[in-house]
Design an enzyme around this catalytic site. Structure first.
Site, PDB file in Angstrom:
ATOM      1  N   HIS A 161      -4.849 121.522  41.855  1.00 56.73           N
ATOM      2  CA  HIS A 161      -3.488 121.005  40.420  1.00 56.73           C
ATOM      3  C   HIS A 161      -4.581 121.449  38.809  1.00 56.73           C
ATOM      4  CE1 HIS A 161      -1.489 119.742  43.690  1.00 56.73           C
ATOM      5  NE2 HIS A 161      -1.995 118.787  43.420  1.00 56.73           N
ATOM      6  N   ARG A 207       4.205 117.977  25.776  1.00 57.33           N
ATOM      7  CA  ARG A 207       3.400 118.362  24.636  1.00 57.33           C
ATOM      8  C   ARG A 207       2.868 119.854  24.261  1.00 57.33           C
ATOM      9  NH1 ARG A 207       0.331 117.427  29.395  1.00 57.33           N
ATOM     10  NH2 ARG A 207      -0.059 119.794  29.967  1.00 57.33           N
TER      11      ARG A 207
HETATM   12  C1  MV4 Z   1       5.404 120.702  45.688  1.00 58.55           C
HETATM   13  C2  MV4 Z   1       5.163 121.903  46.349  1.00 58.55           C
HETATM   14  C3  MV4 Z   1       6.078 122.266  47.290  1.00 58.55           C
HETATM   15  N1  MV4 Z   1       7.500 121.763  47.575  1.00 58.55           N
HETATM   16  N2  MV4 Z   1       7.204 120.276  45.724  1.00 58.55           N
HETATM   17  C4  MV4 Z   1       1.725 119.837  43.177  1.00 58.55           C
HETATM   18  C5  MV4 Z   1       2.172 118.533  41.606  1.00 58.55           C
HETATM   19  C6  MV4 Z   1       3.711 118.348  41.321  1.00 58.55           C
HETATM   20  N3  MV4 Z   1       3.522 118.307  39.519  1.00 58.55           N
HETATM   21  C7  MV4 Z   1       4.028 119.334  42.381  1.00 58.55           C
HETATM   22  N4  MV4 Z   1       3.059 120.379  43.004  1.00 58.55           N
HETATM   23  C8  MV4 Z   1       3.520 120.394  44.388  1.00 58.55           C
HETATM   24  N5  MV4 Z   1       5.361 120.149  43.657  1.00 58.55           N
HETATM   25  C9  MV4 Z   1       7.667 120.549  46.895  1.00 58.55           C
HETATM   26  N6  MV4 Z   1       9.456 120.197  46.985  1.00 58.55           N
HETATM   27  C10 MV4 Z   1       4.104 122.339  46.094  1.00 58.55           C
HETATM   28  C11 MV4 Z   1       3.304 122.321  45.002  1.00 58.55           C
HETATM   29  C12 MV4 Z   1       1.547 123.108  44.672  1.00 58.55           C
HETATM   30  C13 MV4 Z   1       1.325 123.121  43.227  1.00 58.55           C
HETATM   31  C14 MV4 Z   1       3.093 123.002  42.511  1.00 58.55           C
HETATM   32  C15 MV4 Z   1       2.505 123.694  41.363  1.00 58.55           C
HETATM   33  C16 MV4 Z   1       1.501 123.958  40.580  1.00 58.55           C
HETATM   34  C17 MV4 Z   1       0.180 124.011  41.957  1.00 58.55           C
HETATM   35  C18 MV4 Z   1       0.130 123.405  43.251  1.00 58.55           C
HETATM   36  C19 MV4 Z   1      -0.615 123.391  44.291  1.00 58.55           C
HETATM   37  C20 MV4 Z   1      -0.239 122.591  45.315  1.00 58.55           C
HETATM   38  C21 MV4 Z   1       1.008 122.085  45.788  1.00 58.55           C
END
Ligand code: MV4
Length: 672
Positions: A235, A291
């Site tokens: 992240h 932000r």
């Molecule tokens: C998700 C996803 C897959 N499917 N939601 C990670 C932190 C949070 N901000 C949202 N995240 C994710 N949500 C669904 N339904 C995968 C992630 C995710 C991710 C998202 C954006 C950028 C990097 C990521 C790394 C791992 C998982």
């Protein structure tokens, strides 16, 4: 427009905001903790106020102290930067109550986006696409399980209050659901004090695409296109680019409209970012950041707009500088975050002094946003980001080439950085192909984090050349009076004048020893017998810009070698190597392994100086006592010597690496 603003932040973002303020004729007030008295952001401001001791909770997170500083200096507005208090609704409110303009959205808009499930409910009403899922109030486990089954596995359980991946669980099948729910709830409760969760369809390989939005108090709202931030590690964003590779005009318009609708749904004002995850042709709202973001420069590079200027104009009550049809994309931009961290040790944050910090020349193609300069320290107190490198060119491939070049020309000595890792990412064929997903780093970890390779002969030879030239430099220095101070070519005769025709250089690197045997071959330069058995003819030349042009058996290398005492950092082929010379001719005065360093091993306070100038000391004798990190450190004499100078006295604060005193060694065999 404001006459004077306070910047409630530090580092590169504080400097970034000040640059625009200065251009607009706005005076700036910096705030600083005791760790930052001499920081760049303080030097760049018109004035600066101390707000507390080094820990952020007692300084940069102390809203009351910051508001007091703004009132005391007559600032009219407070720019929070990112991080720290930038998304703290209470702080935004407190600014307003104190009669200060908070350069950001209204407190209510910050609150509305603080809760995931509330934000999703708001977005659903505004017809912003959401990942298929359940985000209702009823948290009955049976109900959640049946909702999961309806959505179809795999599903993702997320904390309603959460963010940044905390409390998230991927569930592959119905049988695993109850246990995963239990544990997600426990983590949500302990992290956020709120055990509520939501359940969503799990996208296995999404991309992270975010849209920059802006709104003013007059009710205008626009988007400034998208950024692709899919290259992340736990992240933490690693590379950001704009526009997103493979984005069609049609989808860009759809995402832009959805992002603007999201901003309008919460009465937004100022700069915001709407994050989506995208898979195939679909995209879904994730969250909104209220932000200015770290990666805003890539948007500035492709739109030609200054987003901090936009923020200040909107905060002072002006309308948005441009409307949607005025805005367009030109070219392609990348940003990488240069961090003090060690990729080989699971990206452990690193600290230390930037003994050498060299970056390529900035231009229309290269922007460098940094809050530190050579000689500054990276401490444990704050985020270890050193700089952001931002490149621009007409198309993605050219911009990527520029990024690789910029990283290869970025040289840091004194602190471990992720430079080589970033270079590996920027050079990876899968990244060059474009459109990678959030699994990129994990998938290619072996390529991006290679096990340390055996030291190449070229690296050893470069260090050897630098060492010889250092000796030569002194020899030449002595010849200064004769008008031939420093010939560009190494004067190997000077070396021989020392009486040597052979010399063994013993380097330590990567936990091993490497011997290089040099032989002065009359009339034909230097021959080096390398540890692997090969023999190389060495010739070298320092260029005007300080780089080393080395001729190794006819192969010409261009490299940078930075020497600090007996430590040589060789920047070669996009990587850096630290080599320590074990040299009886030039004993280790600063070598940590000897336990006899005369420099401060870390920033701290001189408790006691036990010697005076001119005093004779014995090996091992305690010279200075330093207190750092709540511990006392004794600085001892590495060998019998006479104290030639003492640079500090009891009570002085010293920075890491500062020379505390100098010694004249008893049987001084150095360099004469
Ligand atoms: C998700 C996803 C897959 N499917 N939601 C990670 C932190 C949070 N901000 C949202 N995240 C994710 N949500 C669904 N339904 C995968 C992630 C995710 C991710 C998202 C954006 C950028 C990097 C990521 C790394 C791992 C998982």
């Amino acid at each position: 427009m404001f006459d004077k603003i306070l910047i409630a932040n530090r580092g590169e973002i504080a400097c970034r905001v000040m640059a625009t303020a200065r251009r607009l004729g706005i005076r700036t007030v910096a705030v600083y903790s005791d760790a930052d008295r001499d920081a760049l952001h303080v030097a760049r401001a018109d004035e600066a106020c101390r707000i507390g001791p080094p820990p952020a909770v007692e300084s940069y997170l102390d809203g009351k102290a910051i508001i007091a500083a703004a009132l005391a200096t007559g600032a009219q507005a407070v720019h929070p930067g990112y991080g720290f208090l930038s998304e703290n609704a209470d702080f935004a409110q407190d600014c307003a109550t104190a009669g200060l303009v908070f350069v950001g959205p209204p407190a209510d808009a910050i609150r509305a986006m603080g809760s995931k499930s509330e934000a999703k409910a708001l977005m659903e009403r505004a017809s912003v696409p959401l990942v298929p899922g359940y985000h209702g109030a009823d948290q009955d486990p049976e109900l959640l399980a049946s909702e999961a089954a309806k959505i179809g596995f795999p599903v993702l359980i997320k904390a309603s209050a959460g963010g940044g991946g905390k409390g998230m669980r991927v569930v592959g099948s119905a049988g695993d659901f109850p246990a995963a729910l239990e544990s997600a709830r426990r983590e949500a409760a302990s992290s956020f004090g709120d055990e509520r969760v939501l359940v969503e369809k799990y996208l296995t390989a999404p991309r992270h695409i975010e849209v920059q939005v802006f709104a003013d108090a007059q009710g205008n709202a626009v988007h400034l296109f998208e950024r692709d931030c899919s290259v992340q590690r736990r992240h933490q964003k690693v590379v950001e680019e704009a526009p997103a590779p493979g984005m069609t005009e049609e989808r860009r318009a759809e995402m832009g409209a959805a992002a603007v609708a999201a901003a309008q749904a919460i009465g937004y004002q100022g700069a915001g970012t709407v994050e989506f995850i995208a898979e195939g042709d679909d995209f879904y709202f994730m969250e909104m950041n209220t932000r200015l973001q770290v990666e805003h420069p890539v948007t500035e590079m492709i739109t030609g707009q200054d987003l901090v200027e936009w923020q200040l104009r909107v905060a002072s009550g002006e309308a948005l500088p441009q409307s949607q049809p005025d805005l367009s994309i030109s070219g392609h931009a990348f940003e990488v975050r240069l961090y003090a961290e060690d990729p080989q040790r699971d990206f452990l944050p690193a600290t230390g002094r930037l003994h050498h910090f060299e970056t390529p020349e900035t231009s229309a193609h290269l922007r460098l946003d940094s809050g530190v300069r050579q000689g500054d320290s990276v401490t444990v107190y704050y985020d270890p980001m050193i700089a952001k490198l931002i490149v621009w060119d007409h198309d993605r491939a050219s911009a990527l080439t520029r990024l690789q070049g910029a990283l290869a020309a970025t040289h840091v000595v004194g602190v471990t950085t992720n430079t080589a890792f970033l270079h590996a990412v920027a050079s990876h064929p899968a990244f060059a192909a474009g459109g990678v997903d959030t699994g990129f780093i994990e998938r290619y970890a072996e390529d991006l984090l290679p096990a340390s390779e055996p030291l190449d002969d070229a690296v050893l030879a470069l260090a050897a050349l630098a060492e010889i030239s250092a000796v030569e430099g002194e020899a030449c220095g002595k010849a200064a009076a004769s008008g031939d101070a420093r010939s560009p070519w190494f004067r190997t005769d000077g070396w021989r004048l020392n009486g040597d025709t052979q010399r063994r250089l013993l380097f330590e690197a990567e936990g091993r020893e490497f011997a290089v045997d040099l032989r002065y071959a009359n009339g034909s330069g230097i021959e080096a017998a390398m540890p692997g058995g090969g023999v190389l003819k060495l010739r070298g030349e320092w260029r005007e810009d300080g780089s080393l042009r080395a001729d190794l058996d006819g192969r010409i290398f261009s490299a940078r070698v930075v020497q600090q005492g007996n430590d040589f950092t060789v920047f070669h082929a996009g990587a850096s190597h630290l080599l320590h010379l074990r040299d009886p001719r030039n004993p280790d005065l600063t070598g940590v392994d000897e336990g006899g360093q005369l420099t401060a091993p870390m920033s701290g306070k001189v408790v006691e100086v036990r010697v005076e100038e001119g005093e004779g000391v014995e090996q091992g004798q305690v010279l200075v006592v330093l207190e750092a990190m709540k511990m006392e450190h004794s600085i001892t004499a590495p060998q019998d010597a006479t104290v030639s100078s003492v640079f500090f006295s009891a009570g002085d604060l010293v920075e890491e690496g500062a020379e505390l005193l100098s010694l004249e060694l008893k049987d001084d065999v150095t360099r004469d």
